[in-house]
Design an enzyme around this catalytic site. Structure first.
Site, PDB file in Angstrom:
ATOM      1  CB  SER A 247       6.462  -1.249  16.049  1.00 58.31           C
ATOM      2  OG  SER A 247       5.589  -0.225  15.604  1.00 58.31           O
ATOM      3  CE  LYS A 248      13.812  -0.764  14.355  1.00 60.21           C
ATOM      4  NZ  LYS A 248      14.769  -1.028  13.245  1.00 60.21           N
ATOM      5  NE  ARG A 249       2.233   1.744  14.150  1.00 59.91           N
ATOM      6  CZ  ARG A 249       2.162   0.437  14.313  1.00 59.91           C
ATOM      7  NH1 ARG A 249       3.143  -0.332  13.846  1.00 59.91           N
ATOM      8  NH2 ARG A 249       1.144  -0.114  14.929  1.00 59.91           N
ATOM      9  N   GLY A 251       8.423   5.377  18.129  1.00 57.26           N
ATOM     10  CA  GLY A 251       9.625   5.972  18.687  1.00 57.26           C
ATOM     11  C   GLY A 251      10.653   4.900  18.992  1.00 57.26           C
TER      12      GLY A 251
END
Length: 490
Positions: A247-249, A251
């Site tokens: 996920s975005k966490r 990167g």
């Protein structure tokens, strides 16, 4: 084969990997690759994201033979199929409110419908399936009539035989209830995907393992519509370094962000292909033509893959260093165009510029720089001085390598010695530089480091005398004299 993204988000790395697997398999089997946009979810779709998905696929090099087809334009096909199921008794009109049942009108495709605490699912059958509508005064939806008892089986090319109890599969919605003058509303995911796959003659469905729970429903639909199910191959998920779903966490997860960062598309393809697939052995650097030849469903792992950013960067440097130079040049040209540094005389077949630079010079310069480049923007950032006279000298490099009080005098004498050379090559530049250093009573390294900062502005660059050759005789002398004048201003 088909890749069927929904325009509810960007082209996720996981989706790109699925598209790549479909593409590799289709190309290797002389098959057909179809692009289908599943845009029937009016509440969540963002039409502006479609172009981003197409751009990401095109950059990745995943082209398609047919499409893009849009499900929003195929509504009548889905309604006709639902009515066929009503007619043959495998579907029924449901007058119940959507929120009453699991997998109702608002169920999301691919959702995990397993109970939180484990154990068998609890499925409630409504009386509508027996012809006893609970509220006949409202417009009905159409639901599939899941067989009572027994199991639904299918053979997965990756995970083997899978079996699901029919008693744990809800009577899922095929068409929503109509609004206004509509008899029926929007097609739901399960119906649309099966009808499209039948209509498009899909023989193999390669998709993420999170879709396994959808497959028994779709197998039931294929059979109810009188069609043979395709071969299913569910590929493992992609996880972050902490082993949670990517996920975005972790990167960047949008493929277009890696394009913007300056990764080479073939390096990204090679990296993605090895996330959940192996050709056997330890081979890692695999050109795309070889990926197509080697790819098989037998090589797909059942184990989730981990997205390793350092490994991706390693792949990129490998491709920067190993690609035939003529394959790398278009990528560098695009980067120089983006940064405003490109000059038309560097193109293949163009006449040399007033300074004598041409395509051969461009190729030689890129070849010199690429062992030290990590991402394409490096060609227009720290390598800027190779392509433009408008560059800055790094203050830290100046402070480190111009601190000796003899430096201005040495640079001035080197400019005179180089200007006097009748031949401009590596050895001539080497001998002249070392002679100036020896006459000045300093180590050659002091002058070499100071000269590098003077002519390219950086403490680290390709070997100095090779750098001098590609920059050219007059340009090197001019930059040395400019460096000397810079001392007087500081």
């Amino acid at each position: 084969m088909r890749f069927a993204p929904s325009p509810t988000g960007y082209l996720h790395v996981g989706g790109a990997r699925t598209a790549l697997f479909n593409w590799l398999f289709a190309r290797g089997q002389s098959g057909t690759m179809i692009l289908r946009v599943e845009d029937t979810d009016a509440e969540r779709n963002k039409p502006e994201l479609v172009q981003g998905i197409l751009d990401g696929l095109q950059w990745l090099g995943v082209d398609w033979d047919e499409g893009p087809f849009y499900q929003s334009q195929r509504t009548e096909l889905y309604r006709a199929a639902a009515k066929k199921l009503l007619a043959n008794g495998t579907a029924f009109l449901c007058y119940c409110p959507a929120e009453k049942y699991a997998g109702g009108d608002h169920a999301e495709p691919g959702q995990d419908e397993e109970p939180k605490g484990g154990g068998p699912r609890r499925v409630t059958r409504c009386t509508c399936r027996d012809g006893k509508p609970s509220n006949p005064d409202v417009k009905p939806a159409i639901r599939f009539k899941v067989p009572l008892g027994g199991t639904t089986k299918f053979l997965d090319a990756v995970f083997g035989e899978r079996e699901f109890s029919n008693d744990e599969i809800e009577d899922f919605v095929l068409l929503r209830s109509g609004k206004g003058e509509e008899e029926f509303g929007q097609s739901m995911y399960q119906l649309g995907v099966v009808v499209d796959d039948i209509d498009m003659r899909i023989t193999h469905v390669i998709r993420g393992a999170d879709h396994i729970s959808n497959t028994p429903k779709q197998v039931l639909l294929y059979r109810a519509l009188g069609a043979q199910p395709p071969v299913f191959a569910h590929v493992p998920l992609i996880l972050g370094a902490d082993k949670s779903r990517l996920s975005k966490r972790h990167g960047a997860t949008d493929v277009n962000m890696y394009r913007a960062e300056g990764f080479l598309p073939e390096a990204f393809r090679n990296f993605l292909a090895l996330l959940g697939w192996s050709p056997g052995g330890d081979e890692e650097f695999i050109r795309t033509k070889d990926l197509i030849e080697k790819f098989s469903l037998a090589g797909v792992s059942r184990t989730n893959a981990v997205f390793d950013r350092p490994k991706l960067e390693w792949f990129n440097t490998q491709y920067l260093q190993k690609l035939p130079i003529e394959e790398l040049l278009p990528e560098v040209e695009n980067e120089l165009r983006r940064s405003g540094l490109w000059k038309p005389e560097w193109a293949a077949g163009a006449a040399p510029g007033p300074d004598g630079r041409d395509h051969a010079w461009f190729a030689k310069t890129v070849d010199l720089l690429r062992p030290r480049v990590r991402l394409l923007p490096d060609f227009s950032s720290w390598s800027r001085a190779f392509f433009s006279d408008d560059f800055l000298r790094d203050p830290a490099a100046i402070a480190k390598f111009w601190k000796d009080p003899k430096t201005p005098e040495l640079l001035a004498k080197l400019a005179d010695a180089l200007e006097a050379l009748s031949e401009w090559n590596h050895d001539a530049c080497d001998h002249a530089s070392r002679a100036v250093a020896e006459a000045g009573g300093v180590k050659a390294g002091l002058l070499i480091n100071a000269t590098r900062v003077a002519i390219v502005g950086q403490a680290v660059a390709p070997p100095l005398f090779d750098t001098m050759v590609v920059l050219g005789h007059q340009r090197v002398v001019r930059r040395l004299r400019d460096a000397v004048s810079t001392f007087g201003k500081s």
